[in-house]
Write a protein that holds these residues in place. Structure first.
Motif, mmCIF file in Angstrom:
data_model
loop_
_atom_site.group_PDB
_atom_site.id
_atom_site.type_symbol
_atom_site.label_atom_id
_atom_site.label_comp_id
_atom_site.label_asym_id
_atom_site.label_seq_id
_atom_site.Cartn_x
_atom_site.Cartn_y
_atom_site.Cartn_z
ATOM 1 N N ASN A 39 27.882 10.160 -24.434
ATOM 2 C CA ASN A 39 28.422 10.224 -25.783
ATOM 3 C C ASN A 39 29.407 11.359 -26.022
ATOM 4 O O ASN A 39 30.085 11.378 -27.050
ATOM 5 N N ILE A 40 29.466 12.324 -25.115
ATOM 6 C CA ILE A 40 30.374 13.459 -25.275
ATOM 7 C C ILE A 40 31.161 13.617 -23.975
ATOM 8 O O ILE A 40 30.883 14.507 -23.165
ATOM 9 N N PRO A 41 32.119 12.735 -23.727
ATOM 10 C CA PRO A 41 32.839 12.759 -22.460
ATOM 11 C C PRO A 41 33.761 13.964 -22.301
ATOM 12 O O PRO A 41 34.160 14.303 -21.201
ATOM 13 N N HIS A 42 34.126 14.611 -23.399
ATOM 14 C CA HIS A 42 34.997 15.787 -23.356
ATOM 15 C C HIS A 42 34.385 16.871 -24.245
ATOM 16 O O HIS A 42 33.900 16.592 -25.332
ATOM 17 N N GLY A 43 34.409 18.096 -23.752
ATOM 18 C CA GLY A 43 33.935 19.211 -24.565
ATOM 19 C C GLY A 43 32.463 19.507 -24.437
ATOM 20 O O GLY A 43 31.906 20.241 -25.255
ATOM 21 N N LEU A 44 31.790 18.973 -23.411
ATOM 22 C CA LEU A 44 30.382 19.277 -23.158
ATOM 23 C C LEU A 44 30.315 20.450 -22.185
ATOM 24 O O LEU A 44 30.949 20.426 -21.123
ATOM 25 N N VAL A 45 29.536 21.482 -22.533
ATOM 26 C CA VAL A 45 29.461 22.719 -21.761
ATOM 27 C C VAL A 45 27.999 23.125 -21.612
ATOM 28 O O VAL A 45 27.210 22.962 -22.556
ATOM 29 N N GLN A 46 27.620 23.645 -20.448
ATOM 30 C CA GLN A 46 26.312 24.276 -20.310
ATOM 31 C C GLN A 46 26.491 25.786 -20.355
ATOM 32 O O GLN A 46 27.248 26.354 -19.568
ATOM 33 N N SER A 47 25.790 26.444 -21.254
ATOM 34 C CA SER A 47 25.753 27.896 -21.305
ATOM 35 C C SER A 47 24.427 28.352 -20.716
ATOM 36 O O SER A 47 23.356 27.909 -21.161
ATOM 37 N N THR A 48 24.466 29.236 -19.719
ATOM 38 C CA THR A 48 23.230 29.630 -19.060
ATOM 39 C C THR A 48 23.319 31.046 -18.507
ATOM 40 O O THR A 48 24.392 31.500 -18.109
ATOM 41 N N ALA A 49 22.184 31.720 -18.504
ATOM 42 C CA ALA A 49 22.036 33.015 -17.842
ATOM 43 C C ALA A 49 21.321 32.842 -16.509
ATOM 44 O O ALA A 49 20.860 33.811 -15.910
ATOM 45 N N PHE A 50 21.193 31.593 -16.052
ATOM 46 C CA PHE A 50 20.564 31.245 -14.785
ATOM 47 C C PHE A 50 19.075 31.608 -14.763
ATOM 48 O O PHE A 50 18.529 31.977 -13.734
ATOM 49 N N GLY A 51 18.451 31.479 -15.943
ATOM 50 C CA GLY A 51 16.998 31.549 -15.999
ATOM 51 C C GLY A 51 16.406 30.245 -15.502
ATOM 52 O O GLY A 51 17.123 29.275 -15.204
ATOM 53 N N VAL A 52 15.092 30.185 -15.445
ATOM 54 C CA VAL A 52 14.448 29.019 -14.840
ATOM 55 C C VAL A 52 14.744 27.741 -15.623
ATOM 56 O O VAL A 52 14.959 26.669 -15.031
ATOM 57 N N SER A 53 14.812 27.802 -16.943
ATOM 58 C CA SER A 53 15.119 26.611 -17.736
ATOM 59 C C SER A 53 16.546 26.140 -17.491
ATOM 60 O O SER A 53 16.808 24.939 -17.355
ATOM 61 N N GLY A 54 17.475 27.076 -17.439
ATOM 62 C CA GLY A 54 18.855 26.716 -17.153
ATOM 63 C C GLY A 54 19.014 26.110 -15.772
ATOM 64 O O GLY A 54 19.828 25.193 -15.570
ATOM 65 N N MET A 55 18.224 26.581 -14.820
ATOM 66 C CA MET A 55 18.284 26.036 -13.464
ATOM 67 C C MET A 55 17.764 24.592 -13.433
ATOM 68 O O MET A 55 18.285 23.755 -12.702
ATOM 69 N N VAL A 56 16.733 24.309 -14.229
ATOM 70 C CA VAL A 56 16.228 22.934 -14.312
ATOM 71 C C VAL A 56 17.315 22.017 -14.856
ATOM 72 O O VAL A 56 17.562 20.928 -14.315
ATOM 73 N N ILE A 57 17.988 22.437 -15.928
ATOM 74 C CA ILE A 57 19.066 21.631 -16.502
ATOM 75 C C ILE A 57 20.160 21.397 -15.471
ATOM 76 O O ILE A 57 20.669 20.282 -15.308
ATOM 77 N N MET A 58 20.534 22.433 -14.760
ATOM 78 C CA MET A 58 21.567 22.331 -13.738
ATOM 79 C C MET A 58 21.186 21.322 -12.661
ATOM 80 O O MET A 58 22.007 20.515 -12.208
ATOM 81 N N ASP A 59 19.929 21.361 -12.252
ATOM 82 C CA ASP A 59 19.463 20.447 -11.209
ATOM 83 C C ASP A 59 19.467 19.002 -11.703
ATOM 84 O O ASP A 59 19.860 18.090 -10.970
ATOM 85 N N VAL A 60 19.037 18.789 -12.950
ATOM 86 C CA VAL A 60 19.058 17.431 -13.503
ATOM 87 C C VAL A 60 20.495 16.915 -13.565
ATOM 88 O O VAL A 60 20.782 15.771 -13.193
ATOM 89 N N LEU A 61 21.409 17.768 -13.994
ATOM 90 C CA LEU A 61 22.801 17.349 -14.121
ATOM 91 C C LEU A 61 23.415 16.998 -12.773
ATOM 92 O O LEU A 61 24.033 15.938 -12.621
ATOM 93 N N TYR A 62 23.252 17.863 -11.774
ATOM 94 C CA TYR A 62 24.052 17.732 -10.563
ATOM 95 C C TYR A 62 23.324 17.131 -9.376
ATOM 96 O O TYR A 62 23.971 16.579 -8.490
ATOM 97 N N ARG A 63 22.003 17.191 -9.337
ATOM 98 C CA ARG A 63 21.285 16.512 -8.268
ATOM 99 C C ARG A 63 20.881 15.116 -8.683
ATOM 100 O O ARG A 63 20.913 14.173 -7.890
ATOM 101 N N ASP A 64 20.517 14.973 -9.967
ATOM 102 C CA ASP A 64 19.970 13.717 -10.456
ATOM 103 C C ASP A 64 21.060 12.843 -11.096
ATOM 104 O O ASP A 64 21.391 11.767 -10.593
ATOM 105 N N LEU A 65 21.649 13.289 -12.187
ATOM 106 C CA LEU A 65 22.590 12.460 -12.939
ATOM 107 C C LEU A 65 23.965 12.340 -12.278
ATOM 108 O O LEU A 65 24.602 11.285 -12.354
ATOM 109 N N GLN A 66 24.437 13.422 -11.689
ATOM 110 C CA GLN A 66 25.709 13.431 -10.979
ATOM 111 C C GLN A 66 26.849 12.813 -11.797
ATOM 112 O O GLN A 66 27.428 11.790 -11.418
ATOM 113 N N PRO A 67 27.191 13.404 -12.932
ATOM 114 C CA PRO A 67 28.261 12.837 -13.769
ATOM 115 C C PRO A 67 29.604 12.874 -13.053
ATOM 116 O O PRO A 67 29.876 13.777 -12.248
#
Length: 244
Positions: A39-67
């Motif tokens: 639903n947000i093909p442009h202007g979607l950003v992840q803001s993270t300090a690389f804490g454990v929650s941010g790492m989970v989001i990163m893994d879902v995005l790039y290992r699982d969903l692979q946009p």
């Protein structure tokens, strides 16, 4: 509301967050992030300090969903991070091939330069000014530069009392959509995902640090303390300012 690549880019205040929060109240973070990508093909950003929650989001995005279109990752280099945090940033950049955008204070590019400009230990003398210079202003500048429509955070309700009533979807003070995919997850669920999928994490977690921020303002936590008790130890402060 589904956008095609030819459709106009999503604009601020365009989403019904009450409806979205009802729809995704107990959804898996994967479902929430998949909705964002669709639903947000442009202007979607992840803001993270690389804490454990941010790492989970990163893994879902790039290992699982692979946009197809990579989601920019915005990291605030406060110049006062632990070296272990910076090591994880570089490890994650390589592992997930991140589109990484690093923002710092406008007028300093090292801890030493920051001290020369603002004096020693500004975090003790004026912590709100310290956070404005190292986090609040750089975050706003980064979000603006990236033409952000919606930004993803790793906040969870169980992290601290100040986050207890947080929804999955919010609007920030600029009218941008703010997405908290792990809002309803617990610390145990988050770590369970990390262990199951072999997600990298900050080695300081193995030394008693539950939530990791700036080195001068972060301590380990004791048994029974909430996750962010080690941040700003001895003060009533619960947030650095970027999520107020």
């Amino acid at each position: 509301m589904v956008y095609t690549p030819e459709a106009p880019v999503a604009t601020r205040q365009q989403f019904d967050i009450d409806k979205l929060n009802q729809q995704f109240q107990f959804a898996h973070p994967r479902e929430i992030l998949a909705w964002c990508i669709e639903n947000i093909p442009h202007g979607l950003v992840q803001s993270t300090a690389f804490g454990v929650s941010g790492m989970v989001i990163m893994d879902v995005l790039y290992r699982d969903l692979q946009p197809q279109r990579r989601v920019p990752v915005l990291f605030l280099d406060t110049l006062h991070h632990f070296q272990e945090t910076l090591d994880l940033v570089e490890q994650s950049r390589k592992r997930y091939n991140l589109d990484l955008h690093v923002y710092k204070a406008l007028d300093a590019d090292s801890r030493e330069a920051f001290a020369l400009r603002y004096g020693d230990e500004l975090w003790h003398r004026a912590v709100d000014k310290f956070h404005y210079l190292t986090k609040v202003e750089p975050l706003e500048r980064g979000l603006k530069d990236l033409d952000t429509v919606a930004w993803i955070t790793g906040r969870r309700r169980d992290q601290s009392p100040s986050r207890a009533n947080m929804g999955v979807f919010e609007y920030d003070k600029k009218g941008r959509l703010k997405v908290n995919p792990l809002a309803y997850w617990t610390r145990n669920q988050t770590w369970g995902y990390v262990i199951e999928h072999g997600v990298p994490y900050n080695v300081l977690h193995d030394r008693g640090y539950a939530s990791i921020g700036d080195e001068p303002l972060t301590t380990p936590v004791a048994a029974g303390e909430h996750e962010r008790a080690g941040r700003w130890r001895g003060s009533a402060k619960m947030e650095c300012g970027i999520h107020l």
